[in-house]
Scaffold this motif. Sequence first.
Motif, PDB file in Angstrom:
ATOM      1  N   LEU A  53       1.035  -1.246  -0.195  1.00 34.74           N
ATOM      2  CA  LEU A  53      -0.092  -0.022  -0.130  1.00 34.74           C
ATOM      3  C   LEU A  53       1.101   1.052  -0.382  1.00 34.74           C
ATOM      4  CD1 LEU A  53      -2.583  -1.200   2.989  1.00 34.74           C
ATOM      5  CD2 LEU A  53      -2.804  -1.150   0.279  1.00 34.74           C
TER       6      LEU A  53
ATOM      7  N   HIS B 211      -5.431   3.910  -5.438  1.00 34.28           N
ATOM      8  CA  HIS B 211      -7.011   3.318  -4.123  1.00 34.28           C
ATOM      9  C   HIS B 211      -8.135   2.838  -4.531  1.00 34.28           C
ATOM     10  CE1 HIS B 211      -3.107   3.719  -1.378  1.00 34.28           C
ATOM     11  NE2 HIS B 211      -2.441   4.415  -2.103  1.00 34.28           N
ATOM     12  N   ASN B 212      -8.876   3.789  -5.293  1.00 35.73           N
ATOM     13  CA  ASN B 212     -10.672   3.413  -4.826  1.00 35.73           C
ATOM     14  C   ASN B 212     -10.477   2.149  -5.975  1.00 35.73           C
ATOM     15  OD1 ASN B 212      -9.367   4.721  -7.564  1.00 35.73           O
ATOM     16  ND2 ASN B 212     -11.368   6.298  -8.062  1.00 35.73           N
TER      17      ASN B 212
ATOM     18  N   LYS C  17       1.647   5.400  -0.740  1.00 37.11           N
ATOM     19  CA  LYS C  17       0.928   6.659  -0.838  1.00 37.11           C
ATOM     20  C   LYS C  17      -0.040   6.861  -2.514  1.00 37.11           C
ATOM     21  CE  LYS C  17       1.210  11.622  -0.438  1.00 37.11           C
ATOM     22  NZ  LYS C  17       2.601  12.391  -0.443  1.00 37.11           N
ATOM     23  N   ASP C  18       1.206   6.365  -3.323  1.00 35.25           N
ATOM     24  CA  ASP C  18      -0.089   6.914  -4.702  1.00 35.25           C
ATOM     25  C   ASP C  18      -0.716   5.699  -5.424  1.00 35.25           C
ATOM     26  OD1 ASP C  18       1.209   9.879  -4.629  1.00 35.25           O
ATOM     27  OD2 ASP C  18       2.828   8.807  -5.296  1.00 35.25           O
ATOM     28  N   CYS C  19      -0.611   4.714  -5.000  1.00 31.77           N
ATOM     29  CA  CYS C  19      -1.575   3.777  -5.355  1.00 31.77           C
ATOM     30  C   CYS C  19      -0.704   2.189  -4.412  1.00 31.77           C
ATOM     31  CB  CYS C  19      -0.709   3.105  -7.118  1.00 31.77           C
ATOM     32  SG  CYS C  19       1.208   2.374  -6.777  1.00 31.77           S
ATOM     33  N   VAL C  20      -1.784   1.424  -5.102  1.00 31.67           N
ATOM     34  CA  VAL C  20      -1.774   0.037  -4.443  1.00 31.67           C
ATOM     35  C   VAL C  20      -1.236  -0.760  -5.950  1.00 31.67           C
ATOM     36  CG1 VAL C  20      -2.626  -2.430  -3.680  1.00 31.67           C
ATOM     37  CG2 VAL C  20      -3.676  -0.091  -2.983  1.00 31.67           C
TER      38      VAL C  20
ATOM     39  N   TRP D 279      -8.508  -0.864  -5.779  1.00 33.87           N
ATOM     40  CA  TRP D 279      -8.453  -1.353  -4.860  1.00 33.87           C
ATOM     41  C   TRP D 279      -9.658  -1.762  -3.638  1.00 33.87           C
ATOM     42  CZ3 TRP D 279      -5.700  -5.869  -4.598  1.00 33.87           C
ATOM     43  CH2 TRP D 279      -5.446  -6.676  -3.238  1.00 33.87           C
ATOM     44  N   SER D 280      -9.685  -0.521  -3.444  1.00 39.62           N
ATOM     45  CA  SER D 280     -11.297  -0.221  -2.361  1.00 39.62           C
ATOM     46  C   SER D 280     -12.641  -1.441  -2.836  1.00 39.62           C
ATOM     47  CB  SER D 280     -11.276   0.967  -1.888  1.00 39.62           C
ATOM     48  OG  SER D 280     -10.682   1.294  -1.699  1.00 39.62           O
TER      49      SER D 280
END
Length: 60
Positions: free
Chosen positions: A24, A46-47, A26-29, A49-50
Amino acid sequence: MNPPAPWRKSSHSSKEVECVEVALDKDCVRVRDSKNPGIGTLNLPHNTWSAFLSQVSGRE
């Protein structure tokens, strides 16, 4: 620039089971194959991945 986040593997996995590792940042997963980490990574916002986690856990 921040150092990359450490790779994490599910506590449900074992050395005999193929699975993925996740970092994880800061800018991506970042996602990679735990049995073959040198072939590359999948970088997801991140959105995204969520949304994936919500879908597979049935919380959508």
